[in-house]
Every structure is written in structure tokens, then in C-alpha cells.
Scaffold this active site. Structure first.
Site, PDB file in Angstrom:
ATOM      1  CG  HIS A  48      -1.950   1.063   1.225  1.00 30.74           C
ATOM      2  ND1 HIS A  48      -3.151   0.932   1.879  1.00 30.74           N
ATOM      3  CD2 HIS A  48      -1.990   2.295   0.662  1.00 30.74           C
ATOM      4  CE1 HIS A  48      -3.870   2.033   1.718  1.00 30.74           C
ATOM      5  NE2 HIS A  48      -3.165   2.877   0.979  1.00 30.74           N
ATOM      6  CG  HIS A  64      -1.017   6.673  -1.866  1.00 27.87           C
ATOM      7  ND1 HIS A  64      -2.223   6.578  -2.526  1.00 27.87           N
ATOM      8  CD2 HIS A  64      -1.236   6.163  -0.630  1.00 27.87           C
ATOM      9  CE1 HIS A  64      -3.134   6.044  -1.723  1.00 27.87           C
ATOM     10  NE2 HIS A  64      -2.548   5.779  -0.559  1.00 27.87           N
ATOM     11  CG  LEU A  65       4.945   4.619  -5.942  1.00 30.25           C
ATOM     12  CD1 LEU A  65       5.680   3.710  -6.909  1.00 30.25           C
ATOM     13  CD2 LEU A  65       5.855   5.031  -4.789  1.00 30.25           C
ATOM     14  NE  ARG A  66       0.958  11.329  -3.025  1.00 28.98           N
ATOM     15  CZ  ARG A  66      -0.135  11.209  -2.280  1.00 28.98           C
ATOM     16  NH1 ARG A  66      -1.261  10.765  -2.808  1.00 28.98           N
ATOM     17  NH2 ARG A  66      -0.097  11.525  -0.993  1.00 28.98           N
ATOM     18  CG  ASP A 107      -6.417   3.634  -0.375  1.00 27.54           C
ATOM     19  OD1 ASP A 107      -6.948   3.483   0.741  1.00 27.54           O
ATOM     20  OD2 ASP A 107      -5.381   4.287  -0.554  1.00 27.54           O
ATOM     21  CG  ASN A 127      -8.545   9.778   5.958  1.00 29.50           C
ATOM     22  OD1 ASN A 127      -9.198   9.272   6.859  1.00 29.50           O
ATOM     23  ND2 ASN A 127      -9.081  10.075   4.781  1.00 29.50           N
ATOM     24  CG  ASP A 134      -1.907   5.029   3.595  1.00 31.19           C
ATOM     25  OD1 ASP A 134      -1.865   5.204   2.362  1.00 31.19           O
ATOM     26  OD2 ASP A 134      -2.758   5.562   4.340  1.00 31.19           O
TER      27      ASP A 134
END
Length: 429
Positions: free
Chosen positions: A60, A62-64, A152, A278, A305
Site C-alpha cells: 500500500h 502512493h507513488l503519485r 483507496d 487518514n 500507506d
């Protein structure tokens, strides 16, 4: 190329192995695990006093990329992963544009091969544009290489669509990963609703918002017979709901983050935006329940995350700051410091939660140390003491709630497909 890792403490949870021994690597694969191995012409790495583990897997992150490269991209994010000891990461689809079709999945996989330094796995969106109106191209994305499906980044409030998505995804043997927090209850809050939020006069996000969403997602999984994975569990109610569902045989798995295991909402008294996440950091009773759930197998995996933001985005008043921070480079140290060195977990349990378990959930062949397996290996010094300094991170996200904290335990070597790509904190590619 031949690489021989000598004399390390090999911990391989997949086979209940914990022994002193050697590992031989040839052509990107493990060819032997044993004792007193010797091969002519092999490069030898002396791992005496160190732990040799299957490569860490973060399911999980987030590499954007695409579209939000000011926060992170494949190149910087995978280097941060390597620095943290991760050999595989799976990236979420909440980018611009959203990863909701096979072309974008294929493009990201190719980017991982050309720009990345660790194995990059892609998670496709469940709904087109993350708008919760219409199913995305789930079948095409899975055929293109997506390892899971998820909306997600937000709560999918269209229950009918989630049911359909679960039914469709199950035909391909892939899980749906859900962000389970009812925004109708939590949407206006900035932190956990409790004594600290009341004292600070801050609008809270009640834990029951997570409990309700987790219950819904599990009920749909039970009804459809599909597999659901609950992302970043943070409430004690959710832990108990998942525990009961597993006892009934529901196909549910779950993850928890290092920060939810080690931090509480007391940290928010500083109004430091690095602590804004979050779901939010919760009170100590929730943290205790998360640790218990991880210990008894209710929660299967630890995932970061990893959610980096540009510096100026977090450098604002608390209520206006986006949620999330860069977690790849601190995760192992935080977990070892908070769970292993406190006696709560063994090294084998931690490695299982950070490698073998996520591999099983995503259907990967990695996460094991045996002949024929990919030579993805993390060599760890559990006694290594260091201080977090965000300025030295490989990630573009320079905010961390662990800034200036002293941690004990660190990855010294990261090996991907048989090649050493990180050594002593320096990424070599």
C-alpha cells in the site's frame, strides 16, 4: 552473476525457518539455502550477526505518478523503498489521471521497469475516475498485470457498485482493497474524535465511522463470496469485526500501518501536520487492540500507506493540510523499535507481516527464501541505532511524524532480482 550470502541468521516465515546459514543466488534466483555453501567465482557477502529475510513487501503505497510528480514519482518512490529495505511495492490508483484502464496499468509497469529500482506492482481503480458511478476496466487491468483493485484514497459510498466490483474481481482471483471509513460520519473531522479532540476544540472523526464501513465491506464479501482486504485498520471495533468475520470463514484480510501501531492522538497536541493522517491516529485503547489483532492474526500485514506531499502542502495550518506522510524509509525501524525491542513480537512474526503475508494476499511468488524463488532479500541489523532525518530521505516527501526520533533496527542491504541495489543506506542505482 553469483552472490553468496554467508553466515547470516536466515528467517523465512513461509517455512518456519530460523537458522544460521548461507544463501546462494544465481541469475536473479535463489539456487540454494543451507549451511557451509561454497561456490567458485561467487561474490561473497558476510552476513554474520545480521538477519537475512525475504525482501520486504509494501502492499500500500502512493507513488503519485502519473500527474502528481511534485509529490513523488516512480523513480524517487522506488528508491525510497529500496532505502527502507523494501524489494516490492504496490501503488494505489488515485493519481491524475486515475489508473482505471489497462493502458495506464501497462504504462506504470513499464515505468517501473525503466525508472524503478524495486519491483513495482500496480493496483487498478474499481470505479472510473474514482467517481463511484461506473466500474472501471477491471478485467483488462488485471490481464495487463494489476494485482488488486481499489478505490483507496476515499470511501466508496456506492454499495451496489462495490458489490458488483467484488463479484467481478473475484472471477480473476484478485482482492478488492477498501478504504473503510464512512465519510458521512467522518468527513468534516481532522483527527480522532475523543478526549484530545474535545480538549483541542478540533472536529473529530469518530471510530464508529470506520466500524460501520468495515462491517459493510465484510458483509458484502460474505454475501458474494469474494475476497476483500481492509486497508489501514485503525479502530478497535474494526479489529473485532474482522476477527469475527474470519471465524465465520469470510475471505477477509487486513493491514495496519506502523504509525497506527505506535502513535496516538496525543501527538496532535503539537498541531504538527506530519501527524495528520487518514484514518486518524487514535487513542491508546485502539492502539492496544491493533497490536493484539496483529499478534493473533486478525490483521494479516503491515503496510506503510506511504503518502508523500510537497513540502508547501503540509506547511500550512493543521486543518488545511492534506493527510499522509512519507513512510517507506522509517517503517522497518519504527516497527522493530516499537514491537520487537519492546518484546511484543518476534523477528519472525514481523518479517511475516512485512513480507510473506502481503505476498500471499497479492498472489506474488516472492516473500520466501527457497531454491527457485526470486532473489529478493533484505538483510537487517536489528540492533542498528539511528536518528530519523527527513532531509536525507530519497522520497520527495520531507514530512514524517518520526522526525528526530531515535530508532533501533535498519535494513543494511536490499537485494532485488539478485542485485544489491541498496547498501548501508545508499541506493546504488
Amino acid at each position: 552473476m553469483k552472490l553468496l550470502i554467508k553466515g547470516g541468521r536466515i528467517i523465512n516465515p513461509a517455512e518456519n525457518m530460523d537458522m544460521l546459514g548461507d544463501i546462494l543466488i544465481e541469475n536473479g534466483r535463489i539456487t540454494a539455502v543451507g549451511q557451509n555453501l561454497a561456490v567458485q567465482g561467487a561474490e561473497v557477502y558476510d552476513a554474520a550477526g545480521l538477519v537475512v529475510a525475504p525482501g520486504l513487501i509494501d502492499m500500500h503505497v502512493h507513488l503519485r505518478e502519473p500527474g502528481l510528480e511534485a509529490k513523488e514519482d516512480v523513480a524517487s518512490g522506488t528508491r525510497a523503498a529500496a532505502a527502507g529495505g523494501f524489494t516490492t511495492v504496490a501503488c494505489m490508483p488515485n493519481t491524475k489521471p486515475v489508473v482505471d484502464n489497462s493502458i495506464l496499468v501497462s504504462g506504470l509497469i513499464q515505468r517501473g521497469q525503466t525508472e524503478g529500482v524495486v519491483n513495482l506492482k500496480v493496483i487498478g481503480a474499481l470505479s472510473k475516475g474514482l467517481e463511484a458511478k461506473e466500474l472501471a476496466e477491471i478485467g483488462d487491468m488485471i490481464q495487463a498485470g494489476a494485482v488488486a483493485i481499489s478505490d483507496d484514497g476515499g470511501y466508496l459510498d456506492n454499495t451496489r457498485l462495490l458489490r458488483t466490483g467484488l463479484e467481478y474481481t473475484s472471477m480473476f482471483g484478485r482482492p478488492v482493497i477498501t478504504h473503510s471509513e464512512d465519510e458521512g460520519l467522518a468527513g468534516e473531522g481532522f483527527m480522532h474524535e475523543g478526549a484530545v479532540s474535545a480538549m483541542l476544540g478540533m472536529k473529530g472523526r469518530p471510530a464508529v465511522a470506520e466500524d460501520i464501513a468495515v462491517a459493510r465491506d465484510i458483509m458484502l464479501a460474505e454475501y458474494t463470496g469474494a475476497s476483500v482486504h481492509i486497508a489501514h485498520v485503525s479502530s478497535k471495533g474494526a479489529v473485532e469485526i474482522i476477527r469475527q468475520a474470519k471465524r465465520r470463514g469470510v475471505k477477509v484480510t487486513a493491514e495496519v500501518t506502523p504509525h497506527h501501531l505506535t502513535l496516538t492522538d496525543d501527538e496532535l497536541k503539537s498541531f504538527n501536520t506530519a501527524f495528520k493522517v487518514n484514518p486518524p491516529l487514535r487513542s491508546a485503547d485502539h492502539v492496544e487492540a491493533l497490536i493484539a489483532g496483529l499478534k493473533d492474526g486478525t490483521i494479516d500485514a503491515i503496510a506503510t500507506d506511504h503518502a508523500p506531499h510537497a513540502f508547501e502542502e503540509k506547511d500550512v495550518e493543521f486543518r488545511y493540510a492534506p493527510s499522509g506522510f512519507a513512510g517507506l524509509e522509517t517503517a522497518l525501524g519504527v516497527v522493530l523499535t516499537g514491537l520487537y525491542h519492546t518484546g511484543k513480537f518476534t523477528l519472525s512474526e514481523i518479517i511475516d507481516k512485512m513480507s510473506y503475508a502481503p505476498a500471499k494476499i497479492l498472489g506474488l511468488e516472492s516473500g520466501v527464501l527457497k531454491a527457485g524463488a526470486p532473489a529478493d532479500i533484505t538483510i537487517i541489523d536489528p540492533e542498528y541505532e539511528w536518528t530519523v532525518n527527513c532531509i536525507n530521505f530519497y522520497t520527495r516527501g520531507k514530512h514524517s511524524p518520526f522526525e528526530s526520533r531515535n530508532l533501533k533496527g535498519k535494513a543494511l542491504i536490499t537485494i532485488v532480482n539478485g542485485s544489491i541495489i541498496m547498501q548501508n543506506g545508499e541506493v546504488l542505482k
